[in-house]
Scaffold this motif. Sequence first.
Motif: not given
Length: 169
Positions: A95-105, A107-112, A147-154
Amino acid sequence: MKICKYKFKGYEEYSTVSEKIFSDLFGSSNDNPYFQLAINEAVINAAKYSIYGINAAEIEIEIHVTDSDISISIHSVTKPFDVKKYRNQMKILLNDPKVKDLDWGDYTAQTERSRGFWYMLTACDYLYMDINGEEITLCVRKDSLNKQLTTRISQLVPRFLIRENGVIT
């Protein structure tokens, strides 16, 4: 249908068992190293969060292989985990337009933070956890192993399902 079951104690024993698992699943070829990584992540979580500790965790793996699908369930008695709360937190990302289309990497940046869980979602068509968090099942269609992998949060968050009272939602 082919069904394989494995039981072992402690994460160290997994290295021996994993050779047999991956041989049973993939033979001499490794069509999807990402699916293998997802399995490894699920097993390390089962050991890491076990009430017995990483070296004494009692882990069971059950694999179901059909002509079209592979599902792998990893079970261990673990510390309490609120699966519904975790999934709801992930759904908030949709539901967050700034986050949903990000790749999870991104979004999580350098954290684990939940890195292993994101790897599992990336490699699977879907996964489900039992309501108490003691079992996770990774599911993939054989025709999507390459398959081609996706990392997109949405696209990843909807792959996370919960099993409660025999019903997967």
